[in-house]
Design an enzyme around this catalytic site. Sequence first.
Site, mmCIF file in Angstrom:
data_model
loop_
_atom_site.group_PDB
_atom_site.id
_atom_site.type_symbol
_atom_site.label_atom_id
_atom_site.label_comp_id
_atom_site.label_asym_id
_atom_site.label_seq_id
_atom_site.Cartn_x
_atom_site.Cartn_y
_atom_site.Cartn_z
ATOM 1 N N LYS A 68 0.810 -1.226 0.000
ATOM 2 C CA LYS A 68 0.000 0.000 0.000
ATOM 3 C C LYS A 68 0.846 1.280 0.000
ATOM 4 O O LYS A 68 0.418 2.289 -0.535
ATOM 5 C CB LYS A 68 -0.946 0.020 1.219
ATOM 6 C CG LYS A 68 -2.099 -0.958 1.095
ATOM 7 C CD LYS A 68 -3.050 -0.826 2.276
ATOM 8 C CE LYS A 68 -4.071 -1.934 2.272
ATOM 9 N NZ LYS A 68 -5.095 -1.769 3.303
ATOM 10 N N ASP A 104 -9.583 3.177 2.753
ATOM 11 C CA ASP A 104 -9.581 2.538 4.085
ATOM 12 C C ASP A 104 -10.096 3.512 5.155
ATOM 13 O O ASP A 104 -10.834 3.135 6.055
ATOM 14 C CB ASP A 104 -8.168 2.085 4.467
ATOM 15 C CG ASP A 104 -7.739 0.838 3.702
ATOM 16 O OD1 ASP A 104 -8.603 0.013 3.369
ATOM 17 O OD2 ASP A 104 -6.534 0.692 3.451
ATOM 18 N N ALA A 128 -0.043 1.229 15.318
ATOM 19 C CA ALA A 128 0.462 2.393 14.582
ATOM 20 C C ALA A 128 1.031 1.964 13.228
ATOM 21 O O ALA A 128 1.959 2.561 12.706
ATOM 22 C CB ALA A 128 1.524 3.112 15.409
ATOM 23 N N GLY A 129 0.461 0.901 12.661
ATOM 24 C CA GLY A 129 0.925 0.408 11.354
ATOM 25 C C GLY A 129 0.156 1.070 10.217
ATOM 26 O O GLY A 129 -0.425 2.149 10.387
ATOM 27 N N TYR A 211 -10.987 -9.683 11.039
ATOM 28 C CA TYR A 211 -12.244 -10.384 10.729
ATOM 29 C C TYR A 211 -12.088 -11.903 10.675
ATOM 30 O O TYR A 211 -13.002 -12.614 10.317
ATOM 31 C CB TYR A 211 -12.897 -9.853 9.444
ATOM 32 C CG TYR A 211 -12.012 -9.925 8.215
ATOM 33 C CD1 TYR A 211 -11.843 -11.096 7.499
ATOM 34 C CD2 TYR A 211 -11.325 -8.793 7.781
ATOM 35 C CE1 TYR A 211 -11.047 -11.155 6.393
ATOM 36 C CE2 TYR A 211 -10.516 -8.833 6.663
ATOM 37 C CZ TYR A 211 -10.387 -10.022 5.974
ATOM 38 O OH TYR A 211 -9.572 -10.072 4.868
#
Length: 273
Positions: A68, A104, A128-129, A211
Site C-alpha cells: 500500500k 480505508d 500504529a501500522g 475479521y
Amino acid sequence: MLDAFTNVYCIIGNPVRHSLSPIIHNMSFKRAGINSVYLAFEIKNLGDAIKGIKALGIKGVSITIPFKTEVIKYLDEVDPIAKKIKAANTILNRDGSLVGYNTDWLGAVEALREVTELEGKKALILGAGGASRAIAYGLISSNCQLIITNRSLDKAKKLAEEMGCLYSQELTTEVDIVINSTSVGMYPLEEESPLPKCYLKKGMIVMDIVYKPLKTKLLKEAAKAGCITIDGLSMLSYQAAYQFEIWTGIKPDISKIKEDLKNALERGKDERD
Ligand code: ATR
C-alpha cells in the site's frame, strides 16, 4: 457471461489467498449487471505488476499488504488524501493513467458512523501500522480527539506527530471509542486481546479491524462488558464499496455486501471442517 468485452479488475498483494475482495466485487458486478471480473494476484515484484496492469488495460486494482505504501511511487497521479496517509489501497486506470486513492479511512469512518457521531468524541487507536494511519486520518478529519498507543511507542509518537494528535503508553478508560488495528486477536493470535478487560466499560464503542475470526476475543469481552461492538467486516465492506464507486460510479448496497461476506465466511468454515 465472460466474453471478449469483459473488463478485468484485480487485487494485488502477498499473501492474497485469504482475501475476501474477490467475493465482494464479483458479487457487486453481478448485481449491477456489469460485464467485469475481479481476480486475485499474489505478486512478488510490484513494479512489474504495475507494468502488467498498464499493458493489459486492467481497469481497477485493490492493493493490499505489503504494497500500500510502495505503490505510491509507481502511480501517475495520487489523490491528496492518499498522499497524506502515505498509502493507496485503490487504483483507477483512467485511459492508461493510473490514479491512486485510499478508501480505508472512509471505510473506518462509515463503519463507526453506523453506531455513533464522531465529532467531539474521544477515541483510542491500538496500533500504529499501515491500517492505523488510514483510521487515524479518518478520525481526525471527523474531528475526533484521538490518542494512539502501540507496542513500539516510537511508532505511535511518529504517527501522532504526523497526524496532529496525542499518543500514550498508558491505556485509559476515558474514551468513547476504541479501535483495534493491530493483528492481535487474528489467527494465530486468536486467544489474545490487545486490550485488558478492565479497560472496557459499558456503552463504549469497540471496533476491531480483524475479521478472522469475526468474533475476536476483544469483541467477545467488549460485548460482555456492555460495549457496542463493530466487527471487521464493517470497515472491509465500506472500503470496498467506495472502491467500487470509484471504478464504476455505482454505490453498492452495503447490507448486501455484508450478507455476501457472512455467507462466504460460513461456507469457508464448512469447507475447513
Ligand atoms: P497493517 O498494515 O495491517 O496495519 P502493520 O503495518 O504491519 O500492518 O501494523 C501492525 C500493527 O500491529 C503494528 O502497530 C504492530 O505493532 P509494532 O509497531 O510494535 O510492530 C501491531 N502488532 C502486531 N503484532 C502485535 C503483537 N503481538 N502485540 C502488539 N501489537 C502487535
